[in-house]
Write an enzyme that holds these catalytic residues in place. Structure first.
Site, PDB file in Angstrom:
ATOM      1  N   GLU A 135       0.846  -1.192   0.000  1.00 54.35           N
ATOM      2  CA  GLU A 135       0.000   0.000   0.000  1.00 54.35           C
ATOM      3  C   GLU A 135       0.880   1.240   0.000  1.00 54.35           C
ATOM      4  OE1 GLU A 135      -2.525   2.811  -0.180  1.00 54.35           O
ATOM      5  OE2 GLU A 135      -3.293   0.742  -0.291  1.00 54.35           O
ATOM      6  N   ASN A 162       5.527   1.311  -3.036  1.00 53.05           N
ATOM      7  CA  ASN A 162       5.029   1.566  -4.376  1.00 53.05           C
ATOM      8  C   ASN A 162       5.257   0.278  -5.169  1.00 53.05           C
ATOM      9  OD1 ASN A 162       4.524   2.346  -7.001  1.00 53.05           O
ATOM     10  ND2 ASN A 162       5.878   4.132  -6.978  1.00 53.05           N
ATOM     11  N   ASP A 187      -6.580   2.822  -8.051  1.00 53.60           N
ATOM     12  CA  ASP A 187      -6.836   4.227  -8.389  1.00 53.60           C
ATOM     13  C   ASP A 187      -7.035   4.350  -9.897  1.00 53.60           C
ATOM     14  OD1 ASP A 187      -6.571   4.917  -5.778  1.00 53.60           O
ATOM     15  OD2 ASP A 187      -4.585   5.815  -5.952  1.00 53.60           O
ATOM     16  N   LYS A 191      -7.884  11.050 -15.934  1.00 51.40           N
ATOM     17  CA  LYS A 191      -7.391  11.876 -17.036  1.00 51.40           C
ATOM     18  C   LYS A 191      -6.410  11.083 -17.904  1.00 51.40           C
ATOM     19  CE  LYS A 191      -7.931  16.235 -14.507  1.00 51.40           C
ATOM     20  NZ  LYS A 191      -7.242  17.438 -13.967  1.00 51.40           N
ATOM     21  N   ASP A 223     -14.593  -1.082 -10.599  1.00 51.84           N
ATOM     22  CA  ASP A 223     -15.940  -0.617 -10.882  1.00 51.84           C
ATOM     23  C   ASP A 223     -15.923   0.430 -11.997  1.00 51.84           C
ATOM     24  OD1 ASP A 223     -14.575   0.886  -8.721  1.00 51.84           O
ATOM     25  OD2 ASP A 223     -16.306   2.228  -8.879  1.00 51.84           O
TER      26      ASP A 223
END
Length: 290
Positions: A135, A162, A187, A191, A223
């Site tokens: 995480e 990371n 995440d 954009k 999702d």
């Protein structure tokens, strides 16, 4: 564990995440509990997704187990993994200190969030596998490891890392086999110019394939359709090494049910809002095609 055939009962799901099945039974059980829970609440109060998360993970009893050192954790939703502050590989832990038996098969959850998902699995499979959460938000890692200690678990650990930088560095040092990797609702970085920040990129896929054992599985879901398609395309490119497991109640190329036996927090939030979850399950071929 290993490469046993896909199980077909909720009991098998609870015993081992590595034997996957598509069974809506637990979801129906949660729904029944939710119905009772909802009926017992005032009609003047709208049921929140956080209430459903507490219900889904009620057996962990984590609600009031908050470290004074960590305190209330405010989550920053989106982090830029390409920032220089996340460019240093995470230090390799002493595996025999974080796990009782570091030779057991390992499941890695990339972007483990609060950690409840892995904690639930680890508690259900205390003697059959180890669990590692990677995480990028440090406070979540601190709280998750606090919960590990509170629950007295010796088969789950969380690392502030990371994954794009640290996955190979960490996993190649693990003494046992890598058997399962999950990337669940990462995440989205909506954009277009930020798509390079998405965690499932070619280098990470290569690292996973290099470390995961033949017969090992990779489970991805989102999702956000565009994100799910992006992950699917990255993994479908590896058709010589990976095959899509479409025998678990698939429709339109997506798994129609969650095969893990427990939903992630994001999954609960999204489904309450009426969103669809797009899932794919892959398995590393035992005999590779040249």
């Amino acid at each position: 564990m290993g490469s046993s055939s896909l199980a077909a009962t909720p009991l098998s799901l609870a015993k081992s995440v590595f034997s996957l099945a598509s069974s809506p039974t637990r979801v129906h059980r949660i729904t029944r509990h939710y119905s009772s829970f909802r009926a017992s609440t005032s009609v003047c109060h709208e049921v929140r997704s956080t209430d459903l998360v507490d219900l889904e993970y009620a057996e962990l009893n984590l609600k009031y187990k908050i470290s004074e050192e960590v305190g209330h954790v405010r989550i920053r939703q989106h982090v830029n993994p390409l920032s220089s502050s996340f460019s240093t590989p995470a230090p390799v832990p002493a595996w025999d200190e974080v796990y009782k038996d570091p030779s057991l098969p390992l499941m890695v959850d990339i972007g483990s969030g609060s950690g409840r998902f892995l904690l639930w699995l680890a508690k259900k499979n205390a003697k059959s596998g180890n669990y590692l959460g990677l995480e990028i938000r440090q406070k979540l890692v601190k709280r998750a490891n606090f919960w590990v200690n509170e629950l007295g678990l010796s088969n789950v650990h969380f690392i502030f890392a990371n994954a794009m930088v640290s996955f190979d560095h960490l996993i190649s040092s693990y003494p046992g086999p890598l058997e399962f990797v999950s990337v669940l609702c990462p995440d989205p970085h909506f954009k277009k110019r930020h798509h390079k920040r998405r965690v499932v990129q070619k280098p990470l896929v290569d690292s996973i394939l290099q470390n995961i054992k033949p017969g090992g599985k990779i489970f991805v879901q989102s999702d956000v359709l565009d994100v799910a398609q992006d992950m699917r395309d990255q993994l479908d490119e590896e058709a010589k090494v990976l095959e899509h497991v479409d025998t678990v109640d698939a429709e339109e190329g997506w798994l129609s049910e969650n095969p893990m036996g427990i939903r992630t927090e994001r999954e609960i939030h999204a489904e309450l809002e009426g969103a669809r979850i797009y899932r794919r399950l892959y398995q590393k071929k035992k005999i590779l095609i040249d």
